[in-house]
Design a protein around this motif. Structure first.
Motif, PDB file in Angstrom:
ATOM      1  N   PHE A  11     -49.618  40.601 -66.433  1.00  0.00           N
ATOM      2  CA  PHE A  11     -49.163  39.263 -66.055  1.00  0.00           C
ATOM      3  C   PHE A  11     -50.298  38.488 -65.380  1.00  0.00           C
ATOM      4  CE2 PHE A  11     -44.915  41.229 -66.370  1.00  0.00           C
ATOM      5  CZ  PHE A  11     -44.253  40.241 -67.084  1.00  0.00           C
ATOM      6  N   ALA A  12     -51.031  39.154 -64.499  1.00  0.00           N
ATOM      7  CA  ALA A  12     -52.209  38.557 -63.854  1.00  0.00           C
ATOM      8  C   ALA A  12     -53.035  39.733 -63.315  1.00  0.00           C
ATOM      9  CB  ALA A  12     -51.828  37.601 -62.738  1.00  0.00           C
ATOM     10  N   HIS A  13     -54.079  40.078 -64.027  1.00  0.00           N
ATOM     11  CA  HIS A  13     -54.845  41.287 -63.749  1.00  0.00           C
ATOM     12  C   HIS A  13     -55.264  41.367 -62.276  1.00  0.00           C
ATOM     13  CE1 HIS A  13     -57.485  44.643 -64.250  1.00  0.00           C
ATOM     14  NE2 HIS A  13     -58.575  43.933 -64.024  1.00  0.00           N
ATOM     15  N   ARG A  14     -54.785  42.428 -61.596  1.00  0.00           N
ATOM     16  CA  ARG A  14     -55.085  42.756 -60.199  1.00  0.00           C
ATOM     17  C   ARG A  14     -54.477  41.762 -59.208  1.00  0.00           C
ATOM     18  NH1 ARG A  14     -59.267  46.466 -59.526  1.00  0.00           N
ATOM     19  NH2 ARG A  14     -59.746  45.606 -57.469  1.00  0.00           N
ATOM     20  N   ASP A  15     -54.363  40.477 -59.583  1.00  0.00           N
ATOM     21  CA  ASP A  15     -53.841  39.483 -58.640  1.00  0.00           C
ATOM     22  C   ASP A  15     -52.335  39.583 -58.437  1.00  0.00           C
ATOM     23  OD1 ASP A  15     -56.399  38.483 -58.391  1.00  0.00           O
ATOM     24  OD2 ASP A  15     -56.118  36.959 -59.951  1.00  0.00           O
ATOM     25  N   ILE A  16     -51.634  40.255 -59.338  1.00  0.00           N
ATOM     26  CA  ILE A  16     -50.172  40.245 -59.300  1.00  0.00           C
ATOM     27  C   ILE A  16     -49.601  41.228 -58.289  1.00  0.00           C
ATOM     28  CG2 ILE A  16     -49.832  42.016 -61.071  1.00  0.00           C
ATOM     29  CD1 ILE A  16     -47.796  38.768 -60.634  1.00  0.00           C
ATOM     30  N   TRP A  17     -50.374  42.220 -57.863  1.00  0.00           N
ATOM     31  CA  TRP A  17     -49.775  43.366 -57.162  1.00  0.00           C
ATOM     32  C   TRP A  17     -49.291  43.059 -55.756  1.00  0.00           C
ATOM     33  CZ3 TRP A  17     -47.801  47.063 -59.751  1.00  0.00           C
ATOM     34  CH2 TRP A  17     -48.302  47.341 -61.026  1.00  0.00           C
ATOM     35  N   ASP A  18     -49.849  42.067 -55.094  1.00  0.00           N
ATOM     36  CA  ASP A  18     -49.335  41.690 -53.774  1.00  0.00           C
ATOM     37  C   ASP A  18     -47.999  40.970 -53.882  1.00  0.00           C
ATOM     38  OD1 ASP A  18     -51.490  42.833 -52.576  1.00  0.00           O
ATOM     39  OD2 ASP A  18     -52.573  40.960 -52.216  1.00  0.00           O
ATOM     40  N   ASN A  19     -47.627  40.560 -55.106  1.00  0.00           N
ATOM     41  CA  ASN A  19     -46.349  39.883 -55.335  1.00  0.00           C
ATOM     42  C   ASN A  19     -45.334  40.788 -56.027  1.00  0.00           C
ATOM     43  OD1 ASN A  19     -48.500  37.697 -55.146  1.00  0.00           O
ATOM     44  ND2 ASN A  19     -46.655  36.447 -55.130  1.00  0.00           N
ATOM     45  N   VAL A  20     -45.576  42.080 -56.020  1.00  0.00           N
ATOM     46  CA  VAL A  20     -44.669  43.040 -56.645  1.00  0.00           C
ATOM     47  C   VAL A  20     -43.806  43.709 -55.580  1.00  0.00           C
ATOM     48  CG1 VAL A  20     -44.510  45.186 -57.969  1.00  0.00           C
ATOM     49  CG2 VAL A  20     -46.192  43.452 -58.608  1.00  0.00           C
ATOM     50  N   ILE A  21     -42.509  43.796 -55.858  1.00  0.00           N
ATOM     51  CA  ILE A  21     -41.570  44.520 -54.996  1.00  0.00           C
ATOM     52  C   ILE A  21     -40.941  45.635 -55.827  1.00  0.00           C
ATOM     53  CG2 ILE A  21     -39.489  44.380 -53.582  1.00  0.00           C
ATOM     54  CD1 ILE A  21     -40.045  41.408 -53.212  1.00  0.00           C
ATOM     55  N   ILE A  22     -41.139  46.868 -55.388  1.00  0.00           N
ATOM     56  CA  ILE A  22     -40.534  48.013 -56.073  1.00  0.00           C
ATOM     57  C   ILE A  22     -39.163  48.269 -55.466  1.00  0.00           C
ATOM     58  CG2 ILE A  22     -40.756  50.458 -56.637  1.00  0.00           C
ATOM     59  CD1 ILE A  22     -43.786  50.164 -56.343  1.00  0.00           C
ATOM     60  N   ILE A  23     -38.122  48.243 -56.284  1.00  0.00           N
ATOM     61  CA  ILE A  23     -36.762  48.528 -55.830  1.00  0.00           C
ATOM     62  C   ILE A  23     -36.271  49.781 -56.551  1.00  0.00           C
ATOM     63  CG2 ILE A  23     -34.385  47.724 -55.748  1.00  0.00           C
ATOM     64  CD1 ILE A  23     -35.348  44.912 -55.496  1.00  0.00           C
ATOM     65  N   CYS A  24     -35.936  50.782 -55.777  1.00  0.00           N
ATOM     66  CA  CYS A  24     -35.499  52.056 -56.345  1.00  0.00           C
ATOM     67  C   CYS A  24     -33.976  52.162 -56.295  1.00  0.00           C
ATOM     68  CB  CYS A  24     -36.130  53.217 -55.580  1.00  0.00           C
ATOM     69  SG  CYS A  24     -35.786  54.836 -56.301  1.00  0.00           S
ATOM     70  N   LYS A  25     -33.389  52.330 -57.451  1.00  0.00           N
ATOM     71  CA  LYS A  25     -31.939  52.472 -57.555  1.00  0.00           C
ATOM     72  C   LYS A  25     -31.526  53.895 -57.157  1.00  0.00           C
ATOM     73  CE  LYS A  25     -28.261  52.112 -61.044  1.00  0.00           C
ATOM     74  NZ  LYS A  25     -27.975  51.886 -62.474  1.00  0.00           N
ATOM     75  N   GLN A  26     -30.367  54.007 -56.507  1.00  0.00           N
ATOM     76  CA  GLN A  26     -29.812  55.308 -56.092  1.00  0.00           C
ATOM     77  C   GLN A  26     -30.761  56.054 -55.168  1.00  0.00           C
ATOM     78  OE1 GLN A  26     -26.825  55.546 -56.682  1.00  0.00           O
ATOM     79  NE2 GLN A  26     -26.202  55.764 -58.798  1.00  0.00           N
ATOM     80  N   SER A  27     -31.418  55.310 -54.257  1.00  0.00           N
ATOM     81  CA  SER A  27     -32.410  55.917 -53.379  1.00  0.00           C
ATOM     82  C   SER A  27     -31.826  56.185 -52.003  1.00  0.00           C
ATOM     83  CB  SER A  27     -33.637  55.006 -53.260  1.00  0.00           C
ATOM     84  OG  SER A  27     -34.540  55.524 -52.305  1.00  0.00           O
TER      85      SER A  27
END
Length: 415
Positions: free
Chosen positions: A151-167
């Motif tokens: 989506f945007a090489h390297r620049d996108i990762w500060d805008n990523v939220i990992i949501i884990c289901k059933q955690s």
């Protein structure tokens, strides 16, 4: 719950995006740079059954169709407005699940990009990466991280939220996805969330009653209500940096001459370059014709005739002379000639032959040629090919590959 979704076009059976206008994309990019958050979006990605649609439904208040198992319910990208927090907030994009047996991951990613283009959404406020508990950075996590990075090489990762289901323990359960993210960018400040829904159908009636009655029990097992989930996600989104611009580029692959953004190109290119002769073999005489004499022997001749002087009296012999040189009849010839043709020595030849093989050309006795060459380049049949072709499909290098070989487009230039 209210709300509506804007549906994209159904995913094509083949990866073709010929109707994608990159001029229109660039215009939308320029407009997005000066727009507000209403021109940006939040994209939910992840495998089938990891809670993308249910996350959108709980946060936006829209009537998003959700599933309770591994079977996909989202068959094409959908756009949802934020009914709970106001339509001035970023819109949410529900995507087709990765690792789905009915679709290819690359086609799914390309469909998402195409959907963003068609809706002029080139500013990404957040990527919600929905996962299931997985502590290992396996090939699935790595592959999905690579798609997100596009989506945007390297620049996108500060805008990523990992949501884990059933955690129950988000820090532990999202370890695999977080390592995959850090593999793309070691300094990434990717946020991690995880919880279980209070209305999770896997709970028994007694378990649900106990969880509803005791907040401490819910906190112990990381079970959250819809309101708590919404507040948790909202705070995480507010803490993110400004939206990231998705940039589309006009590029060309020099191997198959496909044009467009590399991320939207076909998965197929030519396999390997090899040299071939496109022409057929033919016989020729490379030396060409030359003149020659059949015999190398020479002789002396008189060009003229024997004549007697006018004053010769009677039958007295020995008075005859050659008219050409005035020598007596018994003298040697005055002119050197070739034995084969009686032509002067200055004459280069009396017959024709090929200089390469010395076969005569008269009456076609030289044959079809003494050497095999290709009609395309006149090269000998042992020589390396004169043009580049694909080793697998046989097409000329730099022409359309169709479904020759699945590989990345490596030889790219900007146009």
């Amino acid at each position: 719950m209210g709300g509506s979704a804007e549906r994209g076009q159904r995913r094509p059976s083949k990866t073709k995006f010929g109707n994608l206008s990159f001029k229109r994309l660039k215009k939308s990019e320029s407009a997005s740079l000066t727009g507000s958050d209403s021109a940006s979006c939040i994209i939910c990605v992840g495998s089938t059954g990891t809670g993308k649609s249910s996350t959108i439904a709980r946060y936006t208040g829209c009537s998003v169709r959700c599933g309770g198992g591994a079977d996909p319910v989202t068959e094409l990208c959908q756009l949802w407005t934020d009914q709970k927090h106001g339509e001035e907030n970023p819109v949410w994009v529900d995507t087709v699940g990765w690792e789905d047996r009915h679709s290819d991951n690359t086609d799914t990613f390309q469909e998402t990009l195409r959907f963003l283009s068609n809706n002029s959404l080139t500013r990404v406020s957040a990527i919600i990466w929905c996962t299931s508990p997985n502590i290992r950075q396996d090939c699935t996590m790595q592959r999905q991280a690579q798609f997100i990075d596009q989506f945007a090489h390297r620049d996108i990762w500060d805008n990523v939220i990992i949501i884990c289901k059933q955690s129950v323990n988000p820090t532990h359960d999202t370890a695999g996805a977080l390592r995959a993210a850090q593999g793309m960018l070691a300094t990434a400040k990717t946020k991690v969330l995880g919880y279980r829904y209070l209305d999770d159908p896997s709970f028994t009636p007694d378990q649900q009653t106990a969880l509803q009655d005791s907040q401490d029990t819910r906190r112990l097992f990381n079970v959250l209500t819809d309101q708590e989930i919404t507040e948790l996600i909202k705070k995480s989104i507010q803490d993110l940096p400004p939206p990231v611009q998705v940039v589309f580029q006009d590029q060309k692959c020099l191997d198959c001459y496909e044009e467009g953004d590399k991320r939207l190109m076909s998965q197929y290119c030519h396999m390997q370059k090899c040299k071939k002769h496109p022409g057929k073999l033919k016989r020729i005489h490379p030396g060409g014709p030359e003149l020659f004499h059949l015999s190398e022997d020479q002789t002396a001749l008189h060009k003229g005739q024997l004549t007697s002087p006018w004053y010769q009296v009677g039958c007295v012999p020995g008075r005859e002379r050659w008219s050409c040189c005035k020598k007596t009849a018994a003298s040697l010839g005055c002119r050197q000639v070739w034995v084969c043709c009686r032509k002067d020595l200055k004459d280069v030849g009396c017959r024709k032959r090929y200089s390469c093989c010395r076969k005569q050309t008269d009456f076609g006795s030289g044959g079809g040629g003494c050497q095999l060459v290709y009609t395309c380049c006149e090269g000998e049949h042992e020589e390396e090919g004169c043009q580049d072709f694909c080793l697998k499909c046989g097409r000329k290098w730099g022409t359309q590959a169709d479904k020759c070989f699945k590989k990345d487009h490596e030889n790219m230039i900007e146009i």
